[in-house]
Design a protein around this motif. Structure first.
Motif, PDB file in Angstrom:
ATOM      1  N   GLY A   1       0.799  -1.223   0.000  1.00 24.30           N
ATOM      2  CA  GLY A   1       0.000   0.000   0.000  1.00 24.30           C
ATOM      3  C   GLY A   1       0.829   1.269   0.000  1.00 24.30           C
ATOM      4  O   GLY A   1       0.376   2.308  -0.497  1.00 24.30           O
ATOM      5  N   ARG A   2       2.008   1.208   0.545  1.00 22.15           N
ATOM      6  CA  ARG A   2       2.844   2.404   0.615  1.00 22.15           C
ATOM      7  C   ARG A   2       4.130   2.246  -0.197  1.00 22.15           C
ATOM      8  O   ARG A   2       5.073   3.026  -0.037  1.00 22.15           O
ATOM      9  CB  ARG A   2       3.170   2.701   2.078  1.00 22.15           C
ATOM     10  N   HIS A   3       4.145   1.252  -1.049  1.00 21.16           N
ATOM     11  CA  HIS A   3       5.337   1.035  -1.881  1.00 21.16           C
ATOM     12  C   HIS A   3       5.491   2.222  -2.835  1.00 21.16           C
ATOM     13  O   HIS A   3       4.527   2.636  -3.465  1.00 21.16           O
ATOM     14  CB  HIS A   3       5.179  -0.269  -2.672  1.00 21.16           C
ATOM     15  N   PRO A   4       6.674   2.766  -2.935  1.00 22.78           N
ATOM     16  CA  PRO A   4       6.858   3.967  -3.761  1.00 22.78           C
ATOM     17  C   PRO A   4       6.514   3.753  -5.232  1.00 22.78           C
ATOM     18  O   PRO A   4       6.162   4.715  -5.927  1.00 22.78           O
ATOM     19  CB  PRO A   4       8.343   4.300  -3.596  1.00 22.78           C
ATOM     20  N   ALA A   5       6.605   2.544  -5.736  1.00 21.78           N
ATOM     21  CA  ALA A   5       6.289   2.319  -7.157  1.00 21.78           C
ATOM     22  C   ALA A   5       4.795   2.262  -7.408  1.00 21.78           C
ATOM     23  O   ALA A   5       4.341   2.422  -8.537  1.00 21.78           O
ATOM     24  CB  ALA A   5       6.928   1.005  -7.636  1.00 21.78           C
ATOM     25  N   VAL A   6       4.039   1.988  -6.355  1.00 24.23           N
ATOM     26  CA  VAL A   6       2.605   1.754  -6.521  1.00 24.23           C
ATOM     27  C   VAL A   6       1.849   3.076  -6.493  1.00 24.23           C
ATOM     28  O   VAL A   6       1.866   3.785  -5.497  1.00 24.23           O
ATOM     29  CB  VAL A   6       2.084   0.798  -5.432  1.00 24.23           C
TER      30      VAL A   6
END
Ligand SMILES: [Zn+2]
Ligand SMILES: [Zn+2]
Ligand SMILES: [Zn+2]
Lengths: 663, 663, 663
Positions: free
Chosen positions: B138-143
């Protein structure tokens, strides 16, 4: 068993059902059959309820007497194993015998073929009853051979989607794949999260929300085919032991595609099939030809559709087994049931044209049949087939077919080899996969395959139809119209044949798919790429109102239904597409002796095949519509399938007629 | 999460399935995508069985690695909630998750979308899995965003007719009606003694002897739609909490009509849809246009069918939410899946014409899309969609679509508003009711609605498609082609808009039915009678071989399929019927700024709309067949959808091409 | 009960549903009906849930009041027995009442006719409720008669394939055959080993792999027909006892063929039927006539299709019973439901032409109806039939039909006999058998029968349609178009009529089958061979693109669909086939006064019938397309069914109009 010397020409027979008529008719019918010139009679096809009226209580007396009646007149008897119609007492005691259809509905008692091949209890009764029959009649002197069951797969009965088959499928998969991970990989189950964690989770392919996984469908077809083969093998083993010297065969059905016929034919002495040209036309008229062809051939059937089945079933059993009278030769196939008047199972059931029964019989001979057996002796007066004709009418008067049989000279039909120098390759796994994902609704495996076959026949070519893995070295030209499933071993075999001098022609979608039903990671045609010298570039699915122009040496033709193009990797382009999305791309390619045809067009196929045949030194004879040539045993059968007289090549052919020429 | 400034023009992406290919391909594909100019990648759509191979055992490693591969190349990732394909271990443990079809048959595992939205156990797993995904990524920079599930309702999967849905329906009714007497009244159950004495007696509408009660059907459609909305809402709440700043969307399907999209779109940041122009044409070609239109547009799709979906889905979410990269603007819709070669799911699947992929992309932009994401990166080599194309072929060579993407200049497509001054009203409840009782088999809600839309597009008009209860004051002209269900509140809202100066055009059957699905005791168009100034007099259902002449200012035209006439109560007749049962009766009426069209005739609709638009001061540009104009952000996209070059308005347009003009 | 003298002319009525409207409308509607000139009102057809809202709790008050409202205005009331729509509380308490369809699926609650006639529990409730109604209203002075249930068999509801019917069938068979061996023989079960060893093994004919045994199907049809007859008989007995002096009838449905109407009509005072000419046309347009006929008669219906039903249902009850007002004469049949505007149940539901309602009413009279009752008074505002018209619109304004009824002079239609000198024979068992094995998909029992009827009507002939075993001595000519099942007793009866001077005409397939559904061991036409002087030689099933030339006195005609030929055994050939497989064989034969027509050709049938009629001294009047003559009570109704004015025989007939001429 008769010890008369095998006659050197075509013999005739009929299918008779003594249990359908009063006992006093039996001797009369046998005498009439003999007088008509028939040599064989097939009986007891659906007689289980009369042989075993109640579980374990056999009534042999009537069949003893019937066999004696035929025997007394010198007729040779073919017996059946009875299993096509399990009786009510068995079904109600073991309802689990009943198969289920694709919607999961139980297929009810009250007709025929209502059993699941995988049912253990049915298998047991099949063996028990076969043994009883074989013990009783296996060595009877009148009995020359056996037919197992009847028309396996007819009416979509190979695959059951519940009960015994559903229960047996997981175990079959476990045997095939060992661990479930291999199954998941083979089927590509990751695609839509369809991965199983246990074999027991797998069900028959049915009732899904949208498309089925083609690999799932393919393996279910393999599984079901195996059940048919196993079912028959159990009967075969019993008959071989208990009825020595008698042939064993099965009567396969027109274009039946539910199971692998090569697999099921293993162990048979020869194949027979049931030839109903007029019903066949209504159901299998070449796709796209529409009403015009159905009308033109309404009273004769289409010569190439019929001939295709002859050549297909002749090729099922390659090694000679016991011959048509049991021990001895020749070993050619039969037509076990030959239409001799109108049938009853098509939407329309016209009368055959005058002369059609003789023409069908002559064609059967020319395509390798050693016996033609008419269905049926007398028209049934009861139940499902009262509107089906026989040699005799309901009232026992001779019907039209009788008169044609009576005046037919069988001695003009000597037995002997069909001199085919061209082979057409066929493979049921390719058929299953092709038809599961047609991509172009107007084409199918049969449509595409018959288009190539018909092009060859229009050039006057005799054809062997053989399995895609058969030995090919004896042929000058080998045509693979739609072998979409080509494992590396098969590709290697073909490459070797090409090296050996065979000219190979491949149709569209050849080697499109892996044995698992996937596509090649390296593109199509996978392991065949080198041999063909191409890679698949595009494939175009053409709706009936679209066409794609193809340009080549002989001008332009239009492709319909399908057009694929190639990147050349060693091959040269013979024809190219012009206009449309494929403009300028290769449509027909050649690398050495290997030709690839990417566009579906009967005209194009005919032109390319004519060129290939000429180069291979196979003589062609372009034939007009409705005229056909078939060669056997040093003779040529010239056939006119049209309702009009035809002048051809200096010959005058009456409507619906034939001539036998010595070479 | 990327913090790059939002570019001011259309961006591109693709749908990729790392779980379908070996790991060593991931980095390569990411690099290739970046090089092609793609900005986004949507992944993990059907990956449940790989994320959770067994119940509760998660395997995150592979997806971690795949996301890193894309991230490493600067691609922004859209993740999916996985719930479209519950895996085998879950289904076999909880078979009650499976939905049932209209015939009561369980829809089996082995494909996709095989779940009942009302299943409590499935809801629980949906929440659990969504939470697990959101916690992990949910907080992945790519997402940058999320897609819920996939194509709700596709393949007729909104409504289940057994199991969980059948169990939940009575309770839903109790909630809606309180006491069963109100249900009976609302449905008119007295009609055929269909009155219930307890909610528990009510079942899904299915398998009745003859017609279903349309009110029963209508409420079941409402119930099922609510289940979809509730199902998604549970995922939305989890994603909002656990994945802050990321957008949430759903990829809706072409003309999908099983559920109320306005209801289901609530809470989304914007809508996306899956644009397959060629398959769409085979399934949704304008009724009556037949083979000719399907042939003409076989390789491009029909511009108005595609544009309708663009305008429809752009209008689903009125309030701006999070933008295409999560936080920020613009917030325009996406095409989440864009056909870039042949599809595999229509009866025929032709190749797109050269230029079609660019044209579709340009059209998407002009109708409001901020991102177009191609389906799919590489053609699948396994399972159901092996015949479906991708940007790469099976063998990883670039396919035709790739080349078109490569040469497309995205900077000519600035984002910005679509300047529509005309609104077309749409309402799923009207659709359900209309199609349940068509009365004239050749018409449907979509047919009638698209006829009006297409007439507008033929006049060069930009159109907003909005809900029948949307605010209308911003528009000059509002068209209600088939809003058959008009409650008093809706009628009042429209009347108020008319008072405010909006010109209103209503098609046949407008306000035919009450919100309960009955007809108005006071006759049609019920609460809208005053506004329209008419009462319904007759309605005539015309079989395809019948037509009805309509006479008016511009001469005579023929109505097909439907003709209704009016008693004038304040309105005047613009057109009247001549001949036939309606001779002399009013066919088109006008009261002030309100026009009512009673006859179905594309020609008539075009003429009347042109007149209305002119009076309302909306400039029209009559366009030839296949030429279309679409405006956005101060530019005009001139499109040629024909296979031939076109000279129009001083412009030379190549076959299947477009021009972007500055205003 | 009214004691007013029976008027000597046609009376009118309507079908009304007081339970569908507020109470305050009842008196108003009654007054309006009286003012319109209506005499009868049929009510309470589907009112079970209002009469008995919960099990055993009756609510009579509303119906008391409604009857009083009609009574107060002098309208005579026909009451219904309510059983066509069992309510939810009964179905959910006894789900075994529900019938099953041919696929074994339970037919669900939520529509109508959802019961199995064989259900013992339903039978009990049917008797209970009928008794309650009879006790309450059986002697009410306003009540003149009863309608049992509604439209038996409509929507394929005669036969249930599960539950109660499946359970009762074996016992019915035991009763019929005594021992199972006789069943096996009658059905020819030996054919495919279908022999039963116990009656309990027999199931409904369904879901078999391939064709069903026609004898099985035939007996199931007989069984199901018996259930309908028994079901009604129980109601009849109660009504006869509790409602003396009132007539009892049933409203039969257009061409309904699920049960033997002669059997079910036993005990009724007269038959009524429900006449929907436009819906009828869409479903029953003469086979092969195609779109052209459907278009020409789209707004009037086809005169012969409608007339056929009038003549058929008039002939159901031969003996006079109680008359149309209960006690008294005349006893003619009614049209219980007469379309008076568009219907809602066909794919297309056009408006009737102006004048059609009057024309239908006049035709009904001329074919024997003493009462025509319009369906329905006011269009329903709720549920399944909201799109169906009534005399009043939804908003209570008079619809088009109302205006036609208002201006119709009923006194021009005196009651009296239809002077038919020609009888057409009809038999439901022949229908069942014929349609189970059509052999030529474009023909059916109705198609063939109506072709003969229409030929007679085109010659201006009045026709009685009577049972194949009816007394024939009163007729000059008797036509048996398709009586395929002729037991020896029937053959003897016909032979005796021929001896007595009756001219007999038989169509193809006459006496093809035995009463058991088999064919005659001695050939066709079995016991009729001597009378016809022929034996069947060939029968040819012609696909639509084939025809067969027939040559005779009047030149050549083409047969379509079917052609059979005969061996002459006492008869002479009137027409012979030329060309094709039947070349030179007899197509039409005559022995004395008996003519046999073997070829299906409307043209040929017309020519042969004209000749037979002339020889029999029956005057013919060849009529142009769309013009028809019908005679009753000394008057002739000249009808123009075309949309154009017609000059005929010195008369000027407006479009869709009629004239009544005194003889
Ligand atoms: Zn057979
Ligand atoms: Zn998709
Ligand atoms: Zn009715």
């Amino acid at each position: 068993m008769t010890t008369a010397p095998t006659p050197p020409h075509l013999l005739l027979g009929s299918c008779d059902y003594p249990e359908h008529v009063p006992r006093d008719r039996w001797a009369t019918y046998a005498r009439m059959q003999k007088e008509l010139g028939l040599s064989f009679v097939r009986i007891a096809e659906f007689a289980w309820s009369r042989i075993e009226p109640q579980c374990g209580r056999y009534d042999w007396a009537w069949l003893d007497q019937a066999i004696e009646a035929y025997h007394g007149c010198g007729l040779r008897v073919v017996l059946c194993t009875l299993t096509a119609t399990p009786p009510a007492w068995l079904i109600r005691a073991h309802p689990e015998i009943l198969a289920s259809d694709e919607q999961g509905r139980v297929r009810e008692f009250g007709s025929r073929r209502h059993y699941d091949f995988a049912s253990p209890v049915y298998r047991e009764h099949s063996r028990r009853l076969t043994l009883a029959m074989a013990l009783r009649y296996g060595r009877h002197p009148a009995v020359v051979g056996w037919q197992t069951d009847n028309e396996f797969g007819c009416h979509g009965t190979t695959r059951s989607y519940g009960g015994a088959s559903a229960a047996a499928f997981p175990e079959w998969l476990r045997h095939r794949y060992g661990v479930v991970e291999r199954l998941n990989e083979a089927w590509g189950n990751v695609f839509w999260s369809m991965e199983y964690t246990d074999f027991s989770q797998v069900r028959p392919p049915m009732l899904t929300v949208t498309e089925l996984n083609p690999s799932h469908v393919l393996d279910y077809a393999r599984f079901a085919s195996q059940q048919v083969a196993d079912f028959q093998k159990e009967q075969l083993e019993i008959l071989r032991e208990m009825s020595p010297g008698r042939f064993i065969t099965h009567n396969f059905m027109i274009f039946e595609s539910g199971f692998d016929h090569y697999q099921v034919a293993q162990g048979l002495d020869f194949a027979t099939w049931d030839n109903y040209p007029l019903g066949m036309l209504e159901f299998f008229a070449p796709s796209g030809s529409g009403e015009e062809v159905k009308t033109r051939y309404a009273r004769t059937g289409h010569p190439d559709l019929i001939a295709f089945n002859h050549d297909l079933y002749r090729g099922l059993v390659a090694q000679p087994g016991l011959g048509r009278e049991g021990r001895g030769t020749p070993n050619g196939p039969w037509v076990m049931e030959q239409q001799c008047g109108q049938v009853n199972w098509a939407p329309y059931n016209p009368l055959p044209a005058g002369g059609a029964v003789q023409l069908w019989t002559a064609q059967a001979w020319a395509h390798g049949a050693d016996v033609v057996s008419y269905f049926r002796w007398r028209a049934a007066t009861m139940a499902q087939e009262v509107m089906h004709s026989g040699l005799l009418r309901h009232d026992e008067t001779p019907d039209r077919g009788y008169a044609e049989v009576e005046t037919l000279d069988q001695t003009q039909f000597p037995v002997g080899p069909v001199p085919a120098r061209v082979a057409l390759l066929h493979d049921y796994e390719s058929l299953w996969l092709y038809d599961q994902q047609k991509h172009s609704a107007s084409l199918s495996y049969w449509t595409q395959t018959v288009a190539y076959y018909s092009a060859l026949r229009s050039l006057g070519i005799d054809v062997d139809i053989v399995h895609a893995d058969a030995g090919l070295s004896a042929y000058a030209v080998v045509v693979a119209p739609a072998i979409t499933l080509v494992p590396p071993e098969r590709a290697a075999r073909w490459a070797k044949a090409v090296e050996g001098g065979v000219a190979l022609v491949c149709g569209p979608r050849t080697a499109f798919r892996t044995p698992g039903g996937q596509t090649w990671e390296t593109g199509q045609p996978g392991p065949l790429s080198d041999t063909l010298g191409v890679k698949l570039l595009q494939y175009d699915s053409l709706r009936p109102t679209l066409s794609q122009r193809v340009s080549g040496p002989g001008g332009d033709v239009q492709a319909h239904g399908w057009a694929e193009s190639y990147r050349l990797q060693g091959a040269e382009a013979l024809y190219s597409y012009s206009g449309g999305p494929l403009d300028g791309e290769a449509a027909v390619t050649r690398r050495g002796q290997v030709t690839t045809i990417g566009a579906h067009s009967p005209e194009l196929i005919g032109a390319v095949l004519a060129d290939v045949l000429q180069r291979a030194g196979v003589e062609t004879t372009p034939l007009p519509e409705g005229v056909r040539l078939s060669r056997r045993a040093g003779r040529t059968l010239v056939q006119n399938w049209t309702l009009d007289a035809v002048q051809w090549n200096g010959l005058s052919l009456g409507p619906v007629s034939f001539m036998v020429q010595e070479e």
